[in-house]
Structure formats: C-alpha cells, structure tokens
Design an enzyme around this catalytic site. Structure first.
Site, PDB file in Angstrom:
ATOM      1  N   CYS A  53       0.829  -1.210   0.000  1.00 52.34           N
ATOM      2  CA  CYS A  53       0.000   0.000   0.000  1.00 52.34           C
ATOM      3  C   CYS A  53       0.869   1.269   0.000  1.00 52.34           C
ATOM      4  CB  CYS A  53      -0.989  -0.022   1.158  1.00 52.34           C
ATOM      5  SG  CYS A  53      -2.370   1.145   0.945  1.00 52.34           S
ATOM      6  N   HIS A  76      -3.663  -5.198   0.432  1.00 47.22           N
ATOM      7  CA  HIS A  76      -3.212  -5.558   1.776  1.00 47.22           C
ATOM      8  C   HIS A  76      -3.217  -7.081   1.954  1.00 47.22           C
ATOM      9  CE1 HIS A  76      -2.763  -1.719   3.927  1.00 47.22           C
ATOM     10  NE2 HIS A  76      -3.657  -1.274   3.053  1.00 47.22           N
ATOM     11  N   GLU A 120      -1.692  -8.858   3.972  1.00 45.37           N
ATOM     12  CA  GLU A 120      -1.582  -9.265   5.379  1.00 45.37           C
ATOM     13  C   GLU A 120      -2.929  -9.361   6.083  1.00 45.37           C
ATOM     14  OE1 GLU A 120      -2.234  -4.951   5.818  1.00 45.37           O
ATOM     15  OE2 GLU A 120      -1.193  -6.220   4.345  1.00 45.37           O
TER      16      GLU A 120
END
Length: 237
Positions: free
Chosen positions: A103, A208, A210
């Site tokens: 990001c 994202h 994660e």
C-alpha cells in the site's frame, strides 16, 4: 543465527503485518524485528536480511513535489517516518536485500525511485477507498511480469483501502507496472524493477495481503509471502 526480517512500524494496524508471518513461516531460521521511526532504531536496520515497508499515513507531499493541500489529506504528516523508511530502502538497495512494499509502501518505493503519487484518486475512491471494511476488486496481472511468475495467473481478487495511488503518468522510469485494477481508473496495483540486472528482489503491491479474507488460500497473499520468505532465506546476512 536467525535471519531477521525488518518490518517498518506504522501507526495503522501494525500487528496485522507482524501476525502475517506465522511461527510455521519463520521456523527455526527467521525472526521479525520492528523498525520504528518512533524509536529511531537505525542500527537495527543493519541486522536485517529483508524488509517489509508497510501501509499507513500519506507520504509528506514535499518528498515528491506534491500539492501541499489536497482532498483526504491527514491532519498531520510524519516526515520523520518518511526519512526513516528512506534509510531502510536505501540500505536494502545498497546491500541488495529483498523488499516487499504494501500500500503506502508501494507508493513510497515509487517515490524513492523518482516517481510521484496521485494525491487523491477522486472518483476511484468508490472502488478503492476503505469504508467500514476493505473494498474488494479484481486485478489484471501482466503475463511477462515477475508477479505473474509468482502467482501463475493473469487475474485475481484483492482487497483495497487507499485514497492515493500510482498511474502511468506518476510511475518511476525505473519501475514497471505488473498489475492493474480491473476498473475504469486503471490504477497500478503492483510494481517491480524494469531492469532487474544486478538487483535484489523487490515487489510492491497496492493491496493488503496481510489482512485479506482467506489470505491463506488467496495466491495474491500466500504466494507473495512465500516468495518473499524464500528470497530472504537466500541472503548471507
């Protein structure tokens, strides 16, 4: 001695990045270390064999010649974070160590390589900017890219939570887009080096991985992480 992965501290959801790397991922050979602009633990950068540049607050506009005021800008910027993460990136390139940008991390790598960011993506916020939850959309992956070689597919589904971005006009001349949003805005969703000669692994994504839903089975999370860990394990440090 275990090889260390440096994760840049962010004021936004830092623990998600930390938890993405499970005990099974790290095994007996890897460990995580927090690299924090707040602690200014610059010396710890030299301990690391790879780096993750995280998401978070907008990069200070003066770092890329951006507009001093724009829609959606934060109440304050964190130039000390920008300076600290520049040290991380410069060190990674000097020693040819693997880097994964997420990001803001992708946007900042583009800036550090001489590009810019779109201060606010305007109407594209309807597709990309987080509401109560991340937005979800498709991406198209370039067939000749390193990202395609890792993922093994020309498209996929990602999560999205950003109001800034990179397009062809703001892209660094040193980088290529490996992935675009499957939407009218055609925002760049992934970056890698144009000329990989004598370069270490560097991959940067706008989504994202994660905190994706089903991140363990979505290749745009799991395969990215697996490849990054492989690259870190190759390092001599």
């Amino acid at each position: 001695m275990k090889k260390k992965i440096g994760i840049s501290y962010t004021e936004t959801n830092f623990q998600n990045y930390w938890n993405w790397f499970t005990p099974a991922d790290l095994g007996d050979n890897l460990e995580l270390i927090e690299l924090s602009f707040e602690k200014n633990n610059v010396k710890d950068i030299e301990l690391c064999a790879g780096f993750l540049l995280t998401g978070g607050i907008d990069v200070t506009p003066s770092f890329y010649g951006g507009a001093p005021e724009y829609p959606g800008q934060p109440d304050i910027f964190l130039p000390e974070r920008d300076e600290f993460e520049k040290l991380i990136y410069d060190y990674s390139q000097a020693l040819k160590l693997p880097v994964l940008g997420i990001c803001r991390g992708m946007q900042y790598i583009n800036i550090l390589e001489g590009g810019k960011v779109l201060e606010d993506i305007g109407s594209a916020n309807l597709i990309h900017k987080k509401g109560t939850e991340d937005k979800v959309h498709y991406v198209n992956i370039g067939h000749n890219s390193m990202l395609y070689a890792i993922i093994g597919s020309e498209n996929g589904i990602v999560n999205s939570a950003h109001h800034q971005g990179v397009n062809g006009y703001s892209l660094s001349k040193n980088l290529i887009a490996n992935c675009y949003a499957d939407s009218p805005d055609q925002l760049i969703e992934g970056l890698e080096f144009k000329d990989k000669t004598d370069k270490s692994f560097m991959l940067a994504v706008q989504w994202h991985p994660e905190r994706m839903k089903e991140k363990e089975i979505n290749p745009l999370s799991q395969k990215l992480k697996d490849r990054f860990l492989e690259e870190v394990k190759k390092m001599e440090k």
